[in-house]
Structure formats: structure tokens, C-alpha cells
Design a protein around this motif. Structure first.
Motif, short mmCIF file in Angstrom:
data_model
loop_
_atom_site.label_atom_id
_atom_site.label_comp_id
_atom_site.label_asym_id
_atom_site.label_seq_id
_atom_site.Cartn_x
_atom_site.Cartn_y
_atom_site.Cartn_z
N TYR A 173 12.63 0.13 8.62
CA TYR A 173 11.51 1.00 8.23
C TYR A 173 10.63 0.30 7.20
O TYR A 173 9.41 0.28 7.31
N VAL A 174 11.26 -0.29 6.19
CA VAL A 174 10.51 -1.01 5.15
C VAL A 174 9.78 -2.20 5.73
O VAL A 174 8.58 -2.41 5.48
N GLN A 175 10.48 -3.00 6.53
CA GLN A 175 9.86 -4.19 7.13
C GLN A 175 8.70 -3.82 8.06
O GLN A 175 7.67 -4.48 8.05
N ASN A 176 8.87 -2.76 8.84
CA ASN A 176 7.82 -2.35 9.77
C ASN A 176 6.57 -1.88 9.05
O ASN A 176 5.44 -2.23 9.43
N LEU A 177 6.75 -1.10 7.99
CA LEU A 177 5.57 -0.60 7.27
C LEU A 177 4.89 -1.68 6.45
O LEU A 177 3.69 -1.61 6.19
N LEU A 178 5.66 -2.69 6.05
CA LEU A 178 5.06 -3.83 5.34
C LEU A 178 4.47 -4.84 6.32
O LEU A 178 3.75 -5.75 5.91
N ASP A 179 4.79 -4.67 7.60
CA ASP A 179 4.34 -5.59 8.64
C ASP A 179 4.78 -7.02 8.32
O ASP A 179 4.03 -7.98 8.49
N CYS A 180 6.02 -7.13 7.81
CA CYS A 180 6.56 -8.43 7.42
C CYS A 180 8.08 -8.36 7.43
O CYS A 180 8.67 -7.41 6.89
N LYS A 181 8.70 -9.35 8.04
CA LYS A 181 10.17 -9.38 8.08
C LYS A 181 10.70 -10.06 6.82
O LYS A 181 11.39 -11.07 6.86
N CYS A 182 10.33 -9.48 5.68
CA CYS A 182 10.79 -10.01 4.40
C CYS A 182 12.21 -9.51 4.12
O CYS A 182 12.66 -8.52 4.70
N PRO A 183 12.93 -10.20 3.25
CA PRO A 183 14.28 -9.76 2.92
C PRO A 183 14.26 -8.37 2.25
O PRO A 183 13.41 -8.11 1.39
N THR A 190 -1.04 -2.07 -13.56
CA THR A 190 -2.03 -1.04 -13.26
C THR A 190 -1.92 -0.46 -11.85
O THR A 190 -2.53 0.56 -11.55
N SER A 191 -1.12 -1.12 -10.99
CA SER A 191 -1.00 -0.64 -9.62
C SER A 191 0.27 -1.19 -8.98
O SER A 191 0.86 -2.16 -9.47
N ALA A 192 0.63 -0.58 -7.85
CA ALA A 192 1.81 -1.04 -7.12
C ALA A 192 1.61 -2.44 -6.55
O ALA A 192 2.52 -3.27 -6.57
N ASP A 193 0.39 -2.71 -6.04
CA ASP A 193 0.17 -4.03 -5.45
C ASP A 193 0.17 -5.13 -6.51
O ASP A 193 0.50 -6.28 -6.22
N LYS A 203 10.05 8.33 -4.14
CA LYS A 203 10.67 9.26 -3.20
C LYS A 203 10.41 8.81 -1.76
O LYS A 203 9.38 8.20 -1.48
N PRO A 204 11.34 9.10 -0.86
CA PRO A 204 11.17 8.71 0.55
C PRO A 204 9.84 9.17 1.15
O PRO A 204 9.22 8.44 1.92
N GLN A 205 9.39 10.35 0.73
CA GLN A 205 8.13 10.89 1.25
C GLN A 205 6.92 10.04 0.87
O GLN A 205 5.88 10.10 1.53
N ASN A 206 7.05 9.25 -0.20
CA ASN A 206 5.94 8.43 -0.68
C ASN A 206 5.94 7.01 -0.14
O ASN A 206 5.02 6.23 -0.40
N TYR A 207 6.97 6.66 0.62
CA TYR A 207 7.08 5.29 1.11
C TYR A 207 5.88 4.84 1.95
O TYR A 207 5.38 3.72 1.74
N PRO A 208 5.40 5.65 2.91
CA PRO A 208 4.28 5.17 3.74
C PRO A 208 3.07 4.74 2.92
O PRO A 208 2.53 3.64 3.13
N GLU A 209 2.64 5.55 1.97
CA GLU A 209 1.44 5.20 1.18
C GLU A 209 1.70 4.02 0.25
O GLU A 209 0.83 3.15 0.07
N VAL A 210 2.91 3.96 -0.33
CA VAL A 210 3.21 2.87 -1.26
C VAL A 210 3.31 1.55 -0.51
O VAL A 210 2.73 0.53 -0.93
N LEU A 211 4.02 1.51 0.61
CA LEU A 211 4.18 0.27 1.37
C LEU A 211 2.85 -0.20 1.97
O LEU A 211 2.59 -1.40 2.04
N GLU A 212 2.02 0.74 2.36
CA GLU A 212 0.68 0.39 2.87
C GLU A 212 -0.13 -0.31 1.79
O GLU A 212 -0.84 -1.29 2.07
N ALA A 213 0.00 0.14 0.56
CA ALA A 213 -0.74 -0.45 -0.56
C ALA A 213 -0.24 -1.85 -0.91
O ALA A 213 -0.97 -2.64 -1.52
N LEU A 214 0.99 -2.17 -0.50
CA LEU A 214 1.58 -3.47 -0.85
C LEU A 214 1.31 -4.56 0.18
O LEU A 214 1.51 -5.74 -0.11
#
Length: 260
Positions: free
Chosen positions: A96-106, A47-50, A64-75
Motif C-alpha cells: 500500500y505504501v509503495q503503491n501510493l508513493l509510486d516507488c518500490k522503496c524499502p 514546515t511540511s511533510a515533503d 492515522k491510516p485515514q491520512n495516508y493517501p494525502e500524506v503519501l501523495e505529498a511525498l
């Protein structure tokens, strides 16, 4: 996360590797129509990305790259250091992915192409340094099961988009020009396209298996004073070779813009 053309190609590739089953794949897309299509294929529609992040060990970001900020914030609330993220968006870096997730995940940065749908894909991969060998192999197999894979240094991941990610479109355009010319000459379009496709397949096989360099292969088709030389000379005068390289440079530039 995302169920567009590329996500569908990846999912179908995974299904082909698992006896047509999709019950191990969780999918979410904002489009109800795409979700319904995924459900019909046997995937688990969330039902959701998270919810995807919560219930999956490997998360493929197919938006799409333009949607990354909102999607990663939701996760963010569901991210842990052991979850692996696979990014297939042009221009989006591992940092970029790690920074927006605020986690140094693989993170594995991947540039696939749509021929994955037919098991003939070409994918460039760049894993982060902190990924386990097991997870690295799992992600590699996700794409290698549907075509060819090559590891590429991240500094060249924007450039490689023009080589394998966007390049099917160049080849389709080339084939269209050839078929359109044939049709203008009174040759049946479908018959011409059939011959063109066979020629493309055979030429690719020659490039891979003949043992000859590209220049040698060109020479072997080009008799002095013959028809092929006439065609190549005309293309050279019109800047065909340079146009291809300039197009690839424009592709790379756009990838860099999308990543900012």
C-alpha cells in the motif's frame, strides 16, 4: 511525520539512545502546538511533510491510516528508491505504501506500543525484502532500544496488533476493574493499584523466567477448593477467556478495514 503519542514515544526512545539529543531528528505535524513541543525537545521542526522526506534518509509515517493517501501523495516528489519508510499505522501494508508513493522503496511495517515512552515497549516489525541489512538494523535498533522487538511475517501484522499494539488498553481495563472492586470494598484506590501493578510486573516475570507453562502457573496459584478457583470459575462462567479472544478478533477485523 506526525507528532502524536506514538511518535513522541519513538522520539523519546531515540533520544534516550543518543544522550538525550534530538538534533538528528526531523519532525513535522499539522498541529503548531505539537511542533512547538518537539522544538522544545530539541528536534528539527520542518514546515511540511515533503520537507521531511527531502531531508531524511528514514521517514517514519506516524499519522492515522485515514491520512495516508494525502500524506503519501505529498511525498511523491521527494521519494527515491534509497529512502526507507517506516509505517506504524494499523492495517497499512507494505505494498500500500509503495503503491501510493509510486516507488518500490524499502518499507518497514512496525506495530509498536506506548510503553516505549518508558523503555518498556513491545514492537513487531516486518521489513520489505528490498531493504539493506544496514537499514534493517537501524530501524530495528530504533525500537529495540526502548523495549522488546520481534520480526513477524506480514500476513500476521494485522493480527499482531491485538497482541502488543492495542493490548495495553486491555490490561489497563483489567487493572481498573480490580482497583475499582478494591475501592468498593473500602480499600484505598492508590494502595490497591500499587499492589496490582506490582502483581502484573511479577506475573510477567514469572511468565518469562519461571520455566513453567501458563497452565502450570495457573495451577500453582489455584488450590483445590480455594479462593483463586472460586474467582476463576466465576470468570469462566461469565466468558472472560472467550471475551478476550473475541476482543482481539474485533481488533484484527478493524485493522483489515483500515487497510482497504
Amino acid at each position: 511525520i506526525g507528532a502524536g503519542n506514538m511518535a513522541t514515544a519513538i522520539i523519546k526512545g531515540l533520544m534516550a539512545q543518543n544522550d538525550g539529543k534530538a538534533d538528528f531528528i526531523n519532525v513535522f505535524d499539522v498541529s503548531e502546538e505539537k511542533c512547538a513541543a518537539m522544538k522544545n525537545m530539541g528536534a528539527n521542526v520542518m514546515t511540511s511533510a515533503d520537507e521531511i522526506a527531502k531531508n531524511s534518509s528514514i521517514v517514519v509515517l506516524a499519522v492515522k491510516p485515514q491520512n495516508y493517501p494525502e500524506v503519501l501523495e505529498a511525498l511523491k516528489s521527494q521519494v527515491t528508491a534509497d529512502k526507507v519508510f517506516v509505517s506504524i499505522a494499523a492495517g497499512i501494508s507494505i505494498a500500500y505504501v509503495q503503491n501510493l508513493l509510486d516507488c518500490k522503496c524499502p518499507v518497514v511495517r512496525v506495530m509498536p506500543n506506548t510503553p516505549l515512552l518508558l523503555g518498556k515497549g513491545a514492537s513487531a516489525l516486518c521489513p520489505s525484502d528490498n531493504i539493506s541489512e544496514e537499514d534493517k538494523q537501524i530501524v530495528y535498533n530504533m525500537f529495540a532500544g526502548s523495549g522488546v522487538c520481534e520480526y513477524i511475517a506480514e500476513e500476521h501484522m494485522n493480527e499482531i496488533i491485538s497482541v502488543n499494539g492495542s493490548s495495553p488498553a486491555y490490561i489497563y481495563l483489567f487493572a481498573k476493574a480490580m482497583a475499582d472492586y478494591a475501592q468498593e470494598c473500602g480499600i484505598d484506590y492508590d494502595k490497591a493499584m500499587n499492589l496490582i501493578c506490582a502483581t502484573l510486573e511479577g506475573s510477567a516475570k514469572m511468565l518469562k523466567e519461571s520455566g513453567d507453562s501458563v497452565d502450570t502457573l495457573i495451577e500453582k496459584v489455584s488450590s483445590k477448593g480455594g479462593t483463586t478457583i472460586a474467582a476463576l470459575d466465576a470468570m469462566k462462567d461469565l466468558g472472560f477467556y472467550d471475551a478476550v479472544k473475541k476482543g482481539m478478533a474485533a481488533c484484527t477485523k478493524r485493522a483489515e478495514e483500515l487497510g482497504k
